[in-house]
Design an enzyme around this catalytic site. Structure first.
Site, PDB file in Angstrom:
ATOM      1  N   ARG A 236       0.865  -1.274   0.041  1.00 31.71           N
ATOM      2  CA  ARG A 236      -0.002   0.039   0.055  1.00 31.71           C
ATOM      3  C   ARG A 236       1.012   1.087   0.018  1.00 31.71           C
ATOM      4  O   ARG A 236       2.009   1.143   0.870  1.00 31.71           O
ATOM      5  CB  ARG A 236      -0.940  -0.068   1.261  1.00 31.71           C
ATOM      6  CG  ARG A 236      -2.171  -0.711   1.223  1.00 31.71           C
ATOM      7  CD  ARG A 236      -3.059  -0.425   0.108  1.00 31.71           C
ATOM      8  NE  ARG A 236      -4.430  -1.427   0.063  1.00 31.71           N
ATOM      9  CZ  ARG A 236      -4.311  -2.210  -0.616  1.00 31.71           C
ATOM     10  NH1 ARG A 236      -3.535  -2.821  -1.697  1.00 31.71           N
ATOM     11  NH2 ARG A 236      -5.814  -3.033  -0.616  1.00 31.71           N
ATOM     12  N   GLU A 265      -3.640   7.740  -4.681  1.00 33.37           N
ATOM     13  CA  GLU A 265      -3.858   6.906  -5.874  1.00 33.37           C
ATOM     14  C   GLU A 265      -5.125   7.738  -6.468  1.00 33.37           C
ATOM     15  O   GLU A 265      -6.217   7.671  -6.025  1.00 33.37           O
ATOM     16  CB  GLU A 265      -3.949   5.523  -5.933  1.00 33.37           C
ATOM     17  CG  GLU A 265      -3.009   4.742  -5.450  1.00 33.37           C
ATOM     18  CD  GLU A 265      -2.983   3.200  -5.028  1.00 33.37           C
ATOM     19  OE1 GLU A 265      -4.198   2.706  -5.383  1.00 33.37           O
ATOM     20  OE2 GLU A 265      -1.975   2.695  -4.583  1.00 33.37           O
ATOM     21  N   HIS A 284      -1.310   0.328  -9.888  1.00 33.55           N
ATOM     22  CA  HIS A 284      -2.044  -0.619  -8.815  1.00 33.55           C
ATOM     23  C   HIS A 284      -2.507  -1.667  -9.703  1.00 33.55           C
ATOM     24  O   HIS A 284      -3.879  -2.139  -9.527  1.00 33.55           O
ATOM     25  CB  HIS A 284      -3.041  -0.053  -7.763  1.00 33.55           C
ATOM     26  CG  HIS A 284      -3.062  -0.567  -6.593  1.00 33.55           C
ATOM     27  ND1 HIS A 284      -3.527   0.015  -5.516  1.00 33.55           N
ATOM     28  CD2 HIS A 284      -3.420  -1.957  -6.296  1.00 33.55           C
ATOM     29  CE1 HIS A 284      -3.951  -0.990  -4.593  1.00 33.55           C
ATOM     30  NE2 HIS A 284      -3.608  -2.041  -4.918  1.00 33.55           N
TER      31      HIS A 284
HETATM   32  P1  NAP Z   1      -1.074 -11.530   4.854  1.00 32.15           P
HETATM   33  O1  NAP Z   1      -1.155 -13.060   4.377  1.00 32.15           O
HETATM   34  O2  NAP Z   1      -1.908 -11.246   6.017  1.00 32.15           O
HETATM   35  O3  NAP Z   1       0.585 -11.137   5.267  1.00 32.15           O
HETATM   36  C1  NAP Z   1       0.923  -9.759   5.842  1.00 32.15           C
HETATM   37  C2  NAP Z   1       2.310 -10.031   6.640  1.00 32.15           C
HETATM   38  O4  NAP Z   1       2.549  -8.658   6.978  1.00 32.15           O
HETATM   39  C3  NAP Z   1       2.542 -10.912   7.699  1.00 32.15           C
HETATM   40  O5  NAP Z   1       3.536 -11.766   7.637  1.00 32.15           O
HETATM   41  C4  NAP Z   1       2.502 -10.436   8.923  1.00 32.15           C
HETATM   42  O6  NAP Z   1       3.217 -10.994   9.814  1.00 32.15           O
HETATM   43  C5  NAP Z   1       3.091  -9.199   8.423  1.00 32.15           C
HETATM   44  N1  NAP Z   1       2.928  -7.672   9.329  1.00 32.15           N
HETATM   45  C6  NAP Z   1       1.604  -7.246   9.495  1.00 32.15           C
HETATM   46  N2  NAP Z   1       1.937  -6.240  10.531  1.00 32.15           N
HETATM   47  C7  NAP Z   1       3.252  -5.996  10.406  1.00 32.15           C
HETATM   48  C8  NAP Z   1       3.930  -5.106  11.265  1.00 32.15           C
HETATM   49  N3  NAP Z   1       3.583  -3.954  11.940  1.00 32.15           N
HETATM   50  N4  NAP Z   1       5.485  -5.234  10.935  1.00 32.15           N
HETATM   51  C9  NAP Z   1       5.899  -6.246  10.266  1.00 32.15           C
HETATM   52  N5  NAP Z   1       5.311  -7.340   9.791  1.00 32.15           N
HETATM   53  C10 NAP Z   1       3.810  -6.878   9.846  1.00 32.15           C
HETATM   54  O7  NAP Z   1      -1.195 -10.444   3.646  1.00 32.15           O
HETATM   55  P2  NAP Z   1      -1.087 -10.941   1.945  1.00 32.15           P
HETATM   56  O8  NAP Z   1      -2.236 -11.863   1.335  1.00 32.15           O
HETATM   57  O9  NAP Z   1       0.279 -11.302   1.739  1.00 32.15           O
HETATM   58  O10 NAP Z   1      -1.243  -9.360   1.592  1.00 32.15           O
HETATM   59  C11 NAP Z   1      -0.388  -8.479   1.691  1.00 32.15           C
HETATM   60  C12 NAP Z   1      -0.885  -6.944   1.476  1.00 32.15           C
HETATM   61  O11 NAP Z   1      -0.553  -6.957   0.136  1.00 32.15           O
HETATM   62  C13 NAP Z   1      -2.398  -6.660   1.635  1.00 32.15           C
HETATM   63  O12 NAP Z   1      -2.814  -6.171   2.768  1.00 32.15           O
HETATM   64  C14 NAP Z   1      -2.411  -5.564   0.599  1.00 32.15           C
HETATM   65  O13 NAP Z   1      -2.525  -4.381   1.147  1.00 32.15           O
HETATM   66  C15 NAP Z   1      -1.331  -5.761  -0.506  1.00 32.15           C
HETATM   67  N6  NAP Z   1      -1.864  -5.967  -1.804  1.00 32.15           N
HETATM   68  C16 NAP Z   1      -1.458  -5.419  -2.934  1.00 32.15           C
HETATM   69  C17 NAP Z   1      -2.043  -5.820  -4.180  1.00 32.15           C
HETATM   70  C18 NAP Z   1      -1.796  -4.937  -5.287  1.00 32.15           C
HETATM   71  O14 NAP Z   1      -2.698  -5.006  -6.200  1.00 32.15           O
HETATM   72  N7  NAP Z   1      -0.710  -4.359  -5.394  1.00 32.15           N
HETATM   73  C19 NAP Z   1      -2.745  -7.096  -4.277  1.00 32.15           C
HETATM   74  C20 NAP Z   1      -2.671  -7.884  -3.217  1.00 32.15           C
HETATM   75  C21 NAP Z   1      -2.558  -7.442  -1.805  1.00 32.15           C
HETATM   76  P3  NAP Z   1       3.099 -10.695  11.441  1.00 32.15           P
HETATM   77  O15 NAP Z   1       1.558 -10.627  11.684  1.00 32.15           O
HETATM   78  O16 NAP Z   1       3.766 -11.833  12.108  1.00 32.15           O
HETATM   79  O17 NAP Z   1       3.790  -9.390  11.743  1.00 32.15           O
HETATM   80  C1  GLV Z   2      -5.195  -5.115  -3.676  1.00 38.74           C
HETATM   81  O1  GLV Z   2      -4.419  -4.197  -3.605  1.00 38.74           O
HETATM   82  C2  GLV Z   2      -5.868  -5.880  -2.727  1.00 38.74           C
HETATM   83  O2  GLV Z   2      -5.488  -5.614  -1.598  1.00 38.74           O
HETATM   84  O3  GLV Z   2      -6.412  -7.016  -2.956  1.00 38.74           O
END
Ligand code: NAP
Ligand code: GLV
Ligand code: GLV
Length: 327
Positions: A236, A265, A284
């Site tokens: 983000r 954005e 994005h």
């Molecule tokens: P996820 O499986 O929930 O993984 C999030 C990770 O972040 C976990 O390893 C968590 O571990 C860590 N985390 C959370 N808070 C933290 C903090 N304060 N300090 C350090 N680490 C922290 O999520 P995901 O499915 O991988 O998705 C991640 C993010 O990608 C989404 O939330 C979204 O914003 C973004 N995203 C963007 C796109 C795009 O189109 N560009 C697409 C999909 C997702 P701990 O809880 O152990 O800290």
């Molecule tokens: C995209 O950014 C998502 O969080 O799915």
């Protein structure tokens, strides 16, 4: 029939699922519904399917007395005030996992493209500036064998780590909790945030946007990175302080960046990052493949439909609402 408002035309298979469960109204424009339109539409809604561009907060919830579920068309849900929904007994759902590999592909594409200056090189050629093969023309950073620092080793971070193995990268990661099982499987080593900043050749961000991660990458973080480092953000925009990133890229404090997300954005036309060659900026598109956007639509729709039937939605974010209801 319950009523659902969908804030943009999502792929048809999702709408088909919703139509079997509710009377469906879709906002047909390309741009998000203006705030006053959204607030009017939710007044008689039982379910809302918003995009990450639509803010769901106290003001909106106050206008939506019948709302049972907010089924976000995204995995990230920083656009939703979850505690406010929980306080009102409104279920919140998201679309995890179906977009993991697609988003990890894009993160890896940015690692390669920013490291090897692909976009800059393409522009150079098209501008007619390419005169001959040159020993020092458009030199970048090696990806193969480099140290990759992952901030967040959740679904997407781990999927990027799997790709990095094929490039013989040394993978280190930081998160609040250690993932010892994953460390073994991925050959990844835990690091403090400070150590990750110092050691990484590439840093890729995979944490959600929260109060704790907002501006995690600020001037202080850039000061601790290698001058050859490349930063990639597909998480983000507000996790990176863009003014500090601009200064770091402009002065050569770090080498390059690749961003799929910005703050805000779209960026303002006078955003100084737009003037730099050593940053790649994408609108994005992390989850933007045909197959993944379709799966996200059916997933969001199934979450909304389950909630309307009084069943547990498969991807519930605020489990407490459900548990409280059962108690
Ligand atoms: P996820 O499986 O929930 O993984 C999030 C990770 O972040 C976990 O390893 C968590 O571990 C860590 N985390 C959370 N808070 C933290 C903090 N304060 N300090 C350090 N680490 C922290 O999520 P995901 O499915 O991988 O998705 C991640 C993010 O990608 C989404 O939330 C979204 O914003 C973004 N995203 C963007 C796109 C795009 O189109 N560009 C697409 C999909 C997702 P701990 O809880 O152990 O800290
Ligand atoms: C995209 O950014 C998502 O969080 O799915
Ligand atoms: C480059 O094209 C080389 O042959 O080294």
């Amino acid at each position: 029939m319950p009523k659902v408002f969908v804030t943009r035309r999502i792929p048809e298979p999702g709408l088909a699922i919703l139509r079997r469960a509710a009377e469906v109204k879709v906002w047909e424009e390309e741009l998000p519904p203006p705030r006053d339109v959204l607030l009017n539409e939710v007044e008689d809604c039982d379910a809302l399917v918003p995009l990450l561009t639509d803010r769901v907060d106290d003001e909106l919830l106050d206008r939506a007395p019948h709302l049972k579920v907010v089924a976000n068309y995204a995995v990230g849900y920083d656009n939703i005030d979850v505690p406010a929904c929980t306080a009102r007994g409104v279920l919140v759902t998201n679309t995890p996992s179906v977009l993991t590999e697609t988003t990890a592909d894009l993160a890896f594409a940015l690692i390669l493209a920013a490291g090897r200056r692909l976009v800059e090189a393409d522009k150079f050629l098209r501008a007619g500036r390419w005169q001959t093969w040159g020993p020092t023309l458009l030199l970048g950073q090696d990806v193969y064998g480099a140290t990759l620092g992952l901030v967040g080793l959740g679904r997407i971070g781990a999927a990027v780590a799997r790709r990095a193995r094929g490039f013989n990268m040394q993978v280190i990661y930081h998160s609040r909790h250690r993932q010892e099982g994953l460390e073994k499987e991925l050959g990844a080593a835990y690091a403090s945030f400070d150590e990750l900043l110092h050691r990484s050749d590439f840093i890729s961000i995979h944490v959600p946007l929260t109060a704790a991660t907002r501006h995690l990458f600020n001037a202080d973080a850039f000061a601790r990175m290698k001058p050859t480092a490349v930063l990639v953000n597909t998480a983000r925009g507000p996790i990176v302080d863009e003014a500090a990133l601009y200064a770091a890229l402009k002065t050569g404090r770090i080498a390059a960046a690749g961003l799929d997300v910005m703050d805000p954005e779209p960026p303002r036309r006078d955003n100084p990052l737009l003037t730099l060659d050593n940053v790649i900026l994408l609108p994005h598109i992390g989850s933007a493949s045909v197959a993944t956007r379709t799966r996200m639509a059916t997933m969001a729709a199934e979450n909304a439909a389950a909630a309307l039937r009084g069943e547990l939605p498969p991807n519930l974010v605020n489990r407490e609402v459900w548990d409280r209801r059962r108690a």
